[in-house]
Design a protein around this motif. Sequence first.
Motif, PDB file in Angstrom:
ATOM      1  N   ASP A 245       0.751   4.667  -0.698  1.00  0.00           N
ATOM      2  CA  ASP A 245      -0.398   4.789  -0.224  1.00  0.00           C
ATOM      3  C   ASP A 245      -0.302   6.131   0.821  1.00  0.00           C
ATOM      4  O   ASP A 245       0.120   6.576   1.427  1.00  0.00           O
ATOM      5  CB  ASP A 245      -1.533   5.004  -0.543  1.00  0.00           C
ATOM      6  CG  ASP A 245      -1.778   5.340  -2.152  1.00  0.00           C
ATOM      7  OD1 ASP A 245      -1.807   6.610  -2.702  1.00  0.00           O
ATOM      8  OD2 ASP A 245      -2.641   5.036  -2.884  1.00  0.00           O
ATOM      9  N   ALA A 246       0.134   4.450   2.149  1.00  0.00           N
ATOM     10  CA  ALA A 246      -0.354   4.090   3.237  1.00  0.00           C
ATOM     11  C   ALA A 246       1.029   5.279   3.551  1.00  0.00           C
ATOM     12  O   ALA A 246       1.663   5.711   4.567  1.00  0.00           O
ATOM     13  CB  ALA A 246      -0.135   3.084   4.354  1.00  0.00           C
TER      14      ALA A 246
ATOM     15  N   ARG B 299      -4.380   8.600  -7.772  1.00  0.00           N
ATOM     16  CA  ARG B 299      -4.606   7.365  -7.305  1.00  0.00           C
ATOM     17  C   ARG B 299      -4.841   5.778  -8.382  1.00  0.00           C
ATOM     18  O   ARG B 299      -4.585   6.134  -9.041  1.00  0.00           O
ATOM     19  CB  ARG B 299      -6.066   6.953  -6.424  1.00  0.00           C
ATOM     20  CG  ARG B 299      -5.063   7.603  -5.136  1.00  0.00           C
ATOM     21  CD  ARG B 299      -6.766   7.588  -4.275  1.00  0.00           C
ATOM     22  NE  ARG B 299      -7.498   6.354  -4.614  1.00  0.00           N
ATOM     23  CZ  ARG B 299      -7.528   5.270  -3.709  1.00  0.00           C
ATOM     24  NH1 ARG B 299      -6.542   4.774  -2.866  1.00  0.00           N
ATOM     25  NH2 ARG B 299      -8.469   4.538  -4.223  1.00  0.00           N
TER      26      ARG B 299
ATOM     27  N   SER C 268       1.232  -1.203  -0.130  1.00  0.00           N
ATOM     28  CA  SER C 268       0.127   0.043   0.230  1.00  0.00           C
ATOM     29  C   SER C 268       0.992   1.158   0.268  1.00  0.00           C
ATOM     30  O   SER C 268       1.198   1.619   1.300  1.00  0.00           O
ATOM     31  CB  SER C 268      -1.086  -0.114   1.162  1.00  0.00           C
ATOM     32  OG  SER C 268      -1.449   1.375   1.698  1.00  0.00           O
TER      33      SER C 268
ATOM     34  N   LYS D 120       3.075   9.940  -6.976  1.00  0.00           N
ATOM     35  CA  LYS D 120       2.570  10.905  -5.879  1.00  0.00           C
ATOM     36  C   LYS D 120       1.356  11.580  -6.683  1.00  0.00           C
ATOM     37  O   LYS D 120       1.003  11.815  -7.322  1.00  0.00           O
ATOM     38  CB  LYS D 120       3.676  12.292  -5.464  1.00  0.00           C
ATOM     39  CG  LYS D 120       3.581  12.578  -4.075  1.00  0.00           C
ATOM     40  CD  LYS D 120       4.719  13.592  -3.765  1.00  0.00           C
ATOM     41  CE  LYS D 120       4.485  13.457  -2.099  1.00  0.00           C
ATOM     42  NZ  LYS D 120       6.096  13.662  -2.065  1.00  0.00           N
TER      43      LYS D 120
ATOM     44  N   ASN E 205       3.427   6.889   1.831  1.00  0.00           N
ATOM     45  CA  ASN E 205       3.787   8.159   0.977  1.00  0.00           C
ATOM     46  C   ASN E 205       3.037   9.022   2.761  1.00  0.00           C
ATOM     47  O   ASN E 205       3.488  10.118   3.096  1.00  0.00           O
ATOM     48  CB  ASN E 205       2.393   8.409   0.309  1.00  0.00           C
ATOM     49  CG  ASN E 205       3.227   9.665  -0.501  1.00  0.00           C
ATOM     50  OD1 ASN E 205       4.101  10.495  -0.271  1.00  0.00           O
ATOM     51  ND2 ASN E 205       1.479  10.408  -0.818  1.00  0.00           N
ATOM     52  N   ALA E 206       1.771   8.737   2.906  1.00  0.00           N
ATOM     53  CA  ALA E 206       1.100   9.065   4.575  1.00  0.00           C
ATOM     54  C   ALA E 206       2.052   9.268   5.198  1.00  0.00           C
ATOM     55  O   ALA E 206       1.752  10.180   5.863  1.00  0.00           O
ATOM     56  CB  ALA E 206       0.114   8.809   4.241  1.00  0.00           C
ATOM     57  N   GLN E 207       2.872   7.868   6.077  1.00  0.00           N
ATOM     58  CA  GLN E 207       4.034   8.419   6.786  1.00  0.00           C
ATOM     59  C   GLN E 207       4.730   9.442   6.769  1.00  0.00           C
ATOM     60  O   GLN E 207       5.495   9.334   7.205  1.00  0.00           O
ATOM     61  CB  GLN E 207       4.574   6.995   6.832  1.00  0.00           C
ATOM     62  CG  GLN E 207       3.054   5.616   7.102  1.00  0.00           C
ATOM     63  CD  GLN E 207       3.271   5.823   8.697  1.00  0.00           C
ATOM     64  OE1 GLN E 207       3.934   5.704   9.918  1.00  0.00           O
ATOM     65  NE2 GLN E 207       1.908   5.889   9.082  1.00  0.00           N
ATOM     66  N   GLY E 208       5.001   9.792   5.251  1.00  0.00           N
ATOM     67  CA  GLY E 208       6.494  10.757   5.385  1.00  0.00           C
ATOM     68  C   GLY E 208       7.789   9.461   4.977  1.00  0.00           C
ATOM     69  O   GLY E 208       8.677  10.200   4.693  1.00  0.00           O
TER      70      GLY E 208
END
Lengths: 313, 355
Positions: free
Chosen positions: A184-185, A313, A182, A310, A187-190
């Motif tokens: 996206d996850a 989706r 995943s 980035k 990326n969301a974590q930085g």
Amino acid sequence: MDILNIFLSESFWAASLRIASPLIFGVLGALLCERAGVLNLGIEGIFVVGAMTGWMAVWLGAGLWGGVLIAALSGALFGLFHAILTVPLGLSQHVSGLGITLFATSVASFTYRTALPQVSSPPRIEPFRALDIPVLSDLPFVGPVLFQQTALTWLALLMVVVVWWVLNRTALGVAIKAVGDSPDAVNAQGLSVMKLRMGAVVAGSALMALGGAFLTMSAFDAFFFGMVNGRGWICIALVIFASWQPGKALFGALLFGMFDALQVRLQTETGAFIPGQVFLMMPYILSIIALVIVARKADYPRALLVPWRKGQR
Amino acid sequence: MIEIVPRENVSRGMQALVPVIAAVVALLLAAIPLWAAGAPVIPSYAEMFKGVFGSMFTFTEMLTRATPLIFTGLAAAVAFRARLWNIGAEGQLYLGALAAVWVGTGMFDGPPMLMIPLVVLAGAVAGGLGMLFPAVLKVRFGADEVVTSLLLNFIVLIFVQMMLEGAFKDPMGLGWPQSAPIVDNAVLPQLLPRMRIHGGFLIAIVLALIAWVVMSKTVWGLRLRAVGENRAAARHAGLGVNKVYLTVALASGGLAGLAGVSEVAGLKGYLTADLSPGFGYTGIIVAMLARLNPAGVVLAALYVASVFVGADSMSRAMGVSSFLADLTVSMSLICVLLGSFFVSFRLQFARGPAA
């Protein structure tokens, strides 16, 4: 029956482990790439490059471990190429991988032929010797099987532990597995999806090249055209068989090595009744059967083959 | 920070030009290995050009070399359009050749009007079944066709070796593992006197046209492309996705099988285990260079065959390894990949810190 004798012989088990060694490197490498979400069909070509550069480095005087290093670096280089094409540029992983295989194979063949224009039998190197450890190698049965292997087989076994440890016991491993499931996850974590994926492909490709180097620097003592002969593709099948687990990858490679060693011995036993080719086919048929059995419950990394950009989706 | 931005107006002319530009760039890049090998670059290119266009003979040799590549290129193009990854064209080629030899070596004999279609059909069916098997494994069990079709190449080649030392061995072959020659009535006719170019070339051209029409103008072609572009949407729209896979597999394998038929019945006359120097794998590059367009496959096959034939004669004249041809062809593939990327996307260098 003679088959029992085969299983009781030390040489059979020693041969199984020896045949499995390049596959262990290859499966671990492919597994690392795929865990991060990138299929690397460049493996067959990267094997050829590793075999050629490792051998040539030793021949030119780099020393055995120098050869191992150079093989790994050249594998990493082609891995970087595949990574650039598939990760930031998001090109088809299938197509790029096949392209890398063809490109790597032809670069290696061209370099070899240009360095040695008219040679029919290539110059030999002094390959890795069996590690003869006092006392331990004198143990009955286990001694000859384990301690008559070369340092590269030991390196392969060590790499199983290293890859397992990194994937399951470190934060980096968690991130690599997450980026294959995943992005996206992640990326969301930085964290950087690009860096993780590219790093995994480069490291995995370096491992693949060591599988090739094993062929010229441990199993044989020179480079021949066609010596890789599909071993890379077998590794791609073994990754699925191993459900992307390093431990099972070791098991799969050993099983394959056993089967290959058995094939040679059965051929000499039954040669008159069954054509030798039947046994030669067996490892490939076994791979397909294993794939069919495992495929149904195969737990593919969910983002395998899916490029990530980035903000998209 | 570099960002990848899709281009808004992608010109179709540019898209069509990409393979041409890529081929030229790859040929120019080949100067690097030429120079590294110590060959004079310009005279080497001249030898390469002469090796293809120097005479009627060299030119028809190039066409002869392109013939199996058109078949295997079409095989890959048709399958890849549906995202069915047939990497097994090499094995399917040998299955086709084996079937052609099986039917064509005196099982029975008849006039050419009967024998030639029979041999061609047998080869196509054998090749088709060779891809149907991995497709069934994919549809039924979810086994990855990349791996299964690839592994089948090795199995088929070993099987062919077994047959050539066993049931198919030519008793007159002086112990060489080769099949008996195909009966005269099943041999594809020569197209020009004293040249090796044969009827297989015409069959290949006609099939490329048919494939182009079928893919772009028929319902089946539309289904195939729909499955390739978005499998989930195609399934949602009620297209029989599995049925598409199976029929595509038959068509793709059949085309690859014809490559084997054409080499055996058109060029060699009998089967050996080294019938193909990797035509199945090169077909994949041909298809990619053609960007999976059947009409483009013909042009791409001519280009790849020119590089091989031209580099062969250059390597003889200049003493450079003939692996230069493989190198040039694989560089062409990578250039096409990059080229088609940069036609659809551009890189944007964002100023300031990355967001």
